[in-house]
Design a protein around this motif. Structure first.
Motif, PDB file in Angstrom:
ATOM      1  N   GLY A 143      -9.917  16.039  20.834  1.00  0.00           N
ATOM      2  CA  GLY A 143      -9.337  15.452  22.040  1.00  0.00           C
ATOM      3  C   GLY A 143      -8.765  16.508  22.963  1.00  0.00           C
ATOM      4  O   GLY A 143      -8.943  16.453  24.184  1.00  0.00           O
ATOM      5  N   VAL A 144      -8.064  17.503  22.388  1.00  0.00           N
ATOM      6  CA  VAL A 144      -7.562  18.613  23.197  1.00  0.00           C
ATOM      7  C   VAL A 144      -8.724  19.393  23.800  1.00  0.00           C
ATOM      8  O   VAL A 144      -8.689  19.792  24.965  1.00  0.00           O
ATOM      9  N   GLY A 145      -9.779  19.587  23.005  1.00  0.00           N
ATOM     10  CA  GLY A 145     -10.948  20.284  23.513  1.00  0.00           C
ATOM     11  C   GLY A 145     -11.559  19.586  24.713  1.00  0.00           C
ATOM     12  O   GLY A 145     -12.030  20.235  25.662  1.00  0.00           O
ATOM     13  N   GLU A 173     -17.021  12.606  12.144  1.00  0.00           N
ATOM     14  CA  GLU A 173     -16.927  12.029  13.494  1.00  0.00           C
ATOM     15  C   GLU A 173     -16.453  13.084  14.491  1.00  0.00           C
ATOM     16  O   GLU A 173     -16.963  13.168  15.614  1.00  0.00           O
ATOM     17  N   ALA A 174     -15.470  13.887  14.079  1.00  0.00           N
ATOM     18  CA  ALA A 174     -14.915  14.905  14.981  1.00  0.00           C
ATOM     19  C   ALA A 174     -15.949  15.961  15.326  1.00  0.00           C
ATOM     20  O   ALA A 174     -16.125  16.323  16.502  1.00  0.00           O
ATOM     21  N   ILE A 175     -16.652  16.457  14.324  1.00  0.00           N
ATOM     22  CA  ILE A 175     -17.619  17.528  14.571  1.00  0.00           C
ATOM     23  C   ILE A 175     -18.835  16.986  15.314  1.00  0.00           C
ATOM     24  O   ILE A 175     -19.373  17.656  16.212  1.00  0.00           O
ATOM     25  N   ASN A 176     -19.257  15.784  14.985  1.00  0.00           N
ATOM     26  CA  ASN A 176     -20.344  15.153  15.739  1.00  0.00           C
ATOM     27  C   ASN A 176     -19.953  14.985  17.200  1.00  0.00           C
ATOM     28  O   ASN A 176     -20.729  15.294  18.113  1.00  0.00           O
ATOM     29  N   GLY A 177     -18.734  14.521  17.452  1.00  0.00           N
ATOM     30  CA  GLY A 177     -18.276  14.314  18.819  1.00  0.00           C
ATOM     31  C   GLY A 177     -18.141  15.612  19.591  1.00  0.00           C
ATOM     32  O   GLY A 177     -18.525  15.700  20.762  1.00  0.00           O
ATOM     33  N   ALA A 178     -17.609  16.640  18.924  1.00  0.00           N
ATOM     34  CA  ALA A 178     -17.447  17.933  19.590  1.00  0.00           C
ATOM     35  C   ALA A 178     -18.793  18.537  19.959  1.00  0.00           C
ATOM     36  O   ALA A 178     -18.941  19.145  21.030  1.00  0.00           O
ATOM     37  N   SER A 179     -19.780  18.376  19.083  1.00  0.00           N
ATOM     38  CA  SER A 179     -21.106  18.924  19.389  1.00  0.00           C
ATOM     39  C   SER A 179     -21.808  18.095  20.447  1.00  0.00           C
ATOM     40  O   SER A 179     -22.493  18.635  21.323  1.00  0.00           O
ATOM     41  N   ASN A 180     -21.611  16.794  20.413  1.00  0.00           N
ATOM     42  CA  ASN A 180     -22.235  15.925  21.417  1.00  0.00           C
ATOM     43  C   ASN A 180     -21.628  16.139  22.805  1.00  0.00           C
ATOM     44  O   ASN A 180     -22.341  16.237  23.801  1.00  0.00           O
ATOM     45  N   LYS A 248     -18.741  25.258  23.637  1.00  0.00           N
ATOM     46  CA  LYS A 248     -19.335  24.520  22.535  1.00  0.00           C
ATOM     47  C   LYS A 248     -18.533  24.802  21.264  1.00  0.00           C
ATOM     48  O   LYS A 248     -17.816  25.800  21.176  1.00  0.00           O
ATOM     49  N   PRO A 249     -18.658  23.938  20.267  1.00  0.00           N
ATOM     50  CA  PRO A 249     -17.860  24.103  19.052  1.00  0.00           C
ATOM     51  C   PRO A 249     -18.445  25.116  18.070  1.00  0.00           C
ATOM     52  O   PRO A 249     -19.646  25.393  18.072  1.00  0.00           O
ATOM     53  N   VAL A 250     -17.563  25.639  17.230  1.00  0.00           N
ATOM     54  CA  VAL A 250     -17.917  26.606  16.186  1.00  0.00           C
ATOM     55  C   VAL A 250     -17.245  26.179  14.887  1.00  0.00           C
ATOM     56  O   VAL A 250     -16.095  25.736  14.888  1.00  0.00           O
ATOM     57  N   GLU A 408     -16.562  11.446  34.037  1.00  0.00           N
ATOM     58  CA  GLU A 408     -15.652  12.261  33.241  1.00  0.00           C
ATOM     59  C   GLU A 408     -14.313  11.571  33.003  1.00  0.00           C
ATOM     60  O   GLU A 408     -13.550  11.979  32.133  1.00  0.00           O
ATOM     61  N   ARG A 409     -14.028  10.535  33.770  1.00  0.00           N
ATOM     62  CA  ARG A 409     -12.791   9.773  33.550  1.00  0.00           C
ATOM     63  C   ARG A 409     -13.064   8.412  32.915  1.00  0.00           C
ATOM     64  O   ARG A 409     -12.155   7.830  32.304  1.00  0.00           O
ATOM     65  N   VAL A 410     -14.278   7.931  33.045  1.00  0.00           N
ATOM     66  CA  VAL A 410     -14.652   6.622  32.493  1.00  0.00           C
ATOM     67  C   VAL A 410     -15.975   6.803  31.762  1.00  0.00           C
ATOM     68  O   VAL A 410     -17.011   7.035  32.387  1.00  0.00           O
ATOM     69  N   PHE A 411     -15.957   6.720  30.439  1.00  0.00           N
ATOM     70  CA  PHE A 411     -17.190   7.023  29.712  1.00  0.00           C
ATOM     71  C   PHE A 411     -17.263   6.252  28.391  1.00  0.00           C
ATOM     72  O   PHE A 411     -16.269   5.696  27.911  1.00  0.00           O
ATOM     73  N   ASN A 412     -18.458   6.257  27.829  1.00  0.00           N
ATOM     74  CA  ASN A 412     -18.697   5.555  26.571  1.00  0.00           C
ATOM     75  C   ASN A 412     -18.273   6.403  25.382  1.00  0.00           C
ATOM     76  O   ASN A 412     -18.459   7.626  25.379  1.00  0.00           O
ATOM     77  N   GLY A 413     -17.753   5.737  24.391  1.00  0.00           N
ATOM     78  CA  GLY A 413     -17.474   6.395  23.121  1.00  0.00           C
ATOM     79  C   GLY A 413     -18.516   5.974  22.100  1.00  0.00           C
ATOM     80  O   GLY A 413     -19.212   4.973  22.281  1.00  0.00           O
ATOM     81  N   PRO A 414     -18.654   6.729  21.021  1.00  0.00           N
ATOM     82  CA  PRO A 414     -19.587   6.340  19.957  1.00  0.00           C
ATOM     83  C   PRO A 414     -19.045   5.141  19.186  1.00  0.00           C
ATOM     84  O   PRO A 414     -17.873   4.768  19.346  1.00  0.00           O
ATOM     85  N   ILE A 415     -19.884   4.548  18.373  1.00  0.00           N
ATOM     86  CA  ILE A 415     -19.413   3.456  17.518  1.00  0.00           C
ATOM     87  C   ILE A 415     -18.645   4.093  16.361  1.00  0.00           C
ATOM     88  O   ILE A 415     -19.124   4.205  15.238  1.00  0.00           O
ATOM     89  N   ALA A 416     -17.474   4.549  16.682  1.00  0.00           N
ATOM     90  CA  ALA A 416     -16.620   5.260  15.731  1.00  0.00           C
ATOM     91  C   ALA A 416     -15.182   5.057  16.189  1.00  0.00           C
ATOM     92  O   ALA A 416     -14.641   5.849  16.958  1.00  0.00           O
ATOM     93  N   GLU A 417     -14.587   3.973  15.732  1.00  0.00           N
ATOM     94  CA  GLU A 417     -13.269   3.589  16.228  1.00  0.00           C
ATOM     95  C   GLU A 417     -12.202   4.643  15.952  1.00  0.00           C
ATOM     96  O   GLU A 417     -11.278   4.843  16.743  1.00  0.00           O
ATOM     97  N   ASP A 418     -12.316   5.332  14.821  1.00  0.00           N
ATOM     98  CA  ASP A 418     -11.367   6.396  14.501  1.00  0.00           C
ATOM     99  C   ASP A 418     -11.477   7.529  15.516  1.00  0.00           C
ATOM    100  O   ASP A 418     -10.472   8.099  15.938  1.00  0.00           O
ATOM    101  N   TYR A 419     -12.687   7.838  15.902  1.00  0.00           N
ATOM    102  CA  TYR A 419     -12.923   8.908  16.883  1.00  0.00           C
ATOM    103  C   TYR A 419     -12.374   8.500  18.249  1.00  0.00           C
ATOM    104  O   TYR A 419     -11.722   9.303  18.929  1.00  0.00           O
ATOM    105  N   ILE A 420     -12.622   7.272  18.647  1.00  0.00           N
ATOM    106  CA  ILE A 420     -12.128   6.784  19.935  1.00  0.00           C
ATOM    107  C   ILE A 420     -10.603   6.915  20.003  1.00  0.00           C
ATOM    108  O   ILE A 420     -10.041   7.426  20.980  1.00  0.00           O
TER     109      ILE A 420
END
Length: 686
Positions: A143-145, A173-180, A248-250, A408-420
């Motif tokens: 989220g900070v990223g 979920e975090a690493i998938n989201g950061a890479s996506n 990008k993430p590492v 960038e202010r209004v966007f879709n999240g993945p089907i991952a409620e914890d990630y959202i």
């Protein structure tokens, strides 16, 4: 450039021959101070001074020194885990601050003694207070990223953890989201081969857990020897530089050893043999570093002894100071449960006399969101199905937002409620100006995967001793009466209101929906915003809405005044209670209907005053009677207004069953006008 970025060689920028002596001395001193405290920590428990949880870091020295050295408190954000003592010392915390945390003193900069020992933090330096839910801070780092990328900030987000916590689903979920999303996040896996007593082979098939992610696009993986100072420094420096340059993430996989037990409550000799214990002791990184400094003639024995003696003396001195520090005040336990909310000057009671065109509840939510997005450019919203062409959310609450405010202010999240939910917590850490709205799940019943992050949010403010609260509004479409069945028609507020540290609101009318949402978005701290979806487009919930209407938290609304019976309700059943009260009025009875609007905080004053006036109380809600929120309301009345009652406080709600799909079953389960009328009539006759 190689196609597989994780196979790129790491430039060797740090070497014992090339690093200046002053830097080497600093590193050796930090490692010596850290190890002295690491070895001293168990003695505090033995002497009943504190530090009842200590996870020794010995064997992780190289990577932890490196994390702290590459971290820049002016630009970066650091999420250390419970074994990261040297990481925090290297990042700038003092030895005294480490000990104050360990023995849980009031002056502990991380939490003032409120959080578990060995959870080091300094929020004002962006060294974040991380919970004991191992690995869940990866979501916050992402989220900070996201904020770093959006605001074009020069820096990275660094998340550190043990290799076994990578087994948690939210880490994936975090690493998938950061890479996506292509975010500048450095994930550090400190691999010592064990999750408490569970060996790595029972955690994952890959010998190197980072390789589980080798197929992720936009992700680089760097392996290093976490026991070696220079290999670790090179890996971390390269990871940070690459993440910043490429946005990008590492992942940095650091091979470590765990010299001691997992913690002071663990006995590693029960599951590790003598051969292994001797092996890990031989690979002590501090001893290796000292031998290197001597072998390459960078220091003499006398010089290193002098640094060692100086380090030991510092630890002795700060130990004495820390013991004299004040303990937490028991009367402070109610401080920082929730931040003070936004206070309305124009509508202090959340009431109005507006007339004119009525707007539906869904229009109220949509319009208020747009108004607040225009007012505060640091407002964001995301969730599932939030922004697809002309569709805005499963119920179209967010319709038109992306078109006006951008992707960038209004966007879709993945089907991952914890990630959202977790990345909302994280992004809000970047700046107190930020306000975030998330649709935590498409239906409230689907929110359960996010419960771990919900719980996290509720104690952030208290746990950090008032230094951080996530400015997040979690919207959930709640309740039944739509023929939705399982996962589409259940009520969850009975469970969620049991957690201190979050506001919970549940409007019944369009104006209150608008007013509570505006107050939520202007307040500090988290709010759970439950929306009765059956009323989104219902004419009975439509009302005129004043411009900039605001409803305070903790202010109930008397929908109908009466003298014979008090009915307390909220959400869908508010309208049924008003209907039944009107019918009883025609029969000569005076029924007062109170719409709570806000469950936490609860307007006890209005409830108690009404109970005193009428002497009889019926609590009605859509949720199950058994363990529903009405139980708390009834208990409050019984406790604080018992002598004024002319009958038992009664409750009416759903049966203690799931809500069925077939409309016949749904009708049998949920409260309705007839059931509520009969409940009122019976209590009036008592």
């Amino acid at each position: 450039m190689k196609e597989n970025l994780h196979e790129l060689e790491v430039p060797k920028n740090y070497h014992i021959k090339k690093t200046d002596k002053e830097t080497l001395a600093k590193w050796f001193y930090l490692m010596t101070v850290g190890r002295a405290i690491d070895e001293k920590a168990p003695n505090y428990l033995k002497q009943a001074i504190g530090w009842s949880y200590h996870a020794p870091y010995a064997g992780h020295d190289g990577i932890q020194l490196a994390i702290g050295q590459v971290f820049d408190k002016e630009t970066d954000h650091l999420f250390p885990y419970y074994r990261d003592m040297l990481t925090n010392l290297s990042a700038g915390l003092t030895a005294e601050e480490l000990i104050l945390n360990g023995i849980s003193k009031a002056t502990d900069v991380g939490s003032g003694g409120r959080h578990m020992s060995n959870h080091f933090a300094k929020p004002e330096w962006n060294i974040h207070n991380v919970s004991s839910c191992t690995g869940n801070h990866t979501l916050h780092a992402v989220g900070v990223g996201r904020a770093i990328r959006y605001y074009k900030h020069k820096g990275v987000s660094i998340s550190s953890q043990g290799e076994s916590s990578v087994s948690e689903g939210y880490v994936y979920e975090a690493i998938n989201g950061a890479s996506n999303e292509q975010l500048p996040v450095v994930f550090v896996f400190q691999d010592n081969g064990y999750g408490i007593s569970v060996p790595k082979r029972d955690q994952t098939a890959n010998r190197k857990v980072a390789n589980n992610f080798s197929g992720f696009k936009n992700l680089r993986i760097i392996h290093c020897n976490g026991k070696d100072v220079f290999d670790s420094m090179n890996a971390m420096a390269e990871a940070k530089a690459w993440a910043m340059e490429n946005q990008k993430p590492v992942i940095v996989q650091a091979n470590c050893v765990r010299i001691h037990s997992h913690s002071n409550s663990d006995r590693h000799e029960l599951y590790r043999n003598d051969s292994e214990l001797n092996y890990v002791a031989e690979y002590d990184p501090l001893g290796k570093f000292r031998r290197m400094l001597l072998r390459y003639n960078r220091f003499t024995e006398e010089e290193l002894d002098e640094l060692t003696n100086k380090a030991m003396q510092e630890v002795k001195d700060v130990h004495k100071k820390a013991l004299k520090a004040p303990d937490p005040d028991p009367e402070s336990i109610f401080d920082f449960v929730l931040p003070e909310p936004y206070v309305s000057e124009k509508f202090p009671e959340g009431l109005h006399n507006e007339e004119g065109e009525k707007r539906k509840l869904i229009e109220a939510l949509n319009g208020t969101l747009k108004e607040e997005f225009r007012r505060n450019p640091d407002t964001f919203i995301w969730g599932q199905d939030m922004a697809n062409k002309d569709k805005g959310g499963i119920f179209n609450v967010s319709k038109g937002l992306q078109q006006e405010f951008g992707i960038e202010r209004v966007f879709n999240g993945p089907i991952a409620e914890d990630y959202i939910t977790g990345t909302a917590n994280g992004m809000s850490r970047f700046s107190d100006k930020i306000r975030i709205v998330v649709e935590g799940a498409e239906f409230a019943d689907y929110f359960w995967p996010a419960m771990e992050q919900f719980v996290e949010m509720t104690h952030e403010y208290w746990r950090t001793n008032g230094k951080f609260a996530p400015n997040v509004t979690i919207r959930l479409a709640s309740g039944g009466y739509i023929g939705g069945g399982l996962y589409h028609s259940q009520n969850i507020e009975g469970a969620l209101t049991s957690f201190p540290g979050i506001r919970v609101v549940y409007p019944s009318f369009a104006d209150d929906a608008a007013g509570l949402l505006r107050t939520s978005l202007r307040s500090k701290g988290p709010t759970l915003f439950l929306e009765p979806k059956a009323l989104y487009n219902s004419p009975i919930a439509a009302t005129p809405i004043p411009e900039e209407f605001e409803v305070p938290f903790g202010k109930a609304r008397v929908r109908k005044e009466g003298s014979d019976l008090t009915v307390i309700t909220y959400g869908n059943t508010t309208h049924m209670c008003i209907s039944a009260a009107n019918k009883l009025e025609e029969e000569g009875h005076s029924v007062e209907v109170i719409d709570l609007r806000s469950l936490i905080p609860l307007d006890k004053e209005t409830i108690i005053e009404s109970a005193k006036k009428t002497g009889k109380v019926l609590v009605v809600h859509e949720d199950k009677v058994f363990s529903g929120f009405g139980a708390e309301v009834a208990a409050t009345i019984t406790s604080e207004a018992f002598e004024y009652l002319d009958g038992p406080v009664q409750r009416l709600g759903s049966t203690f069953t799931p809500v069925g799909f077939n409309r016949i079953l749904e009708k049998a389960i949920l409260p309705n006008d007839e059931k509520i009328y009969n409940g009122m009539a019976a209590l009036l006759k008592y």
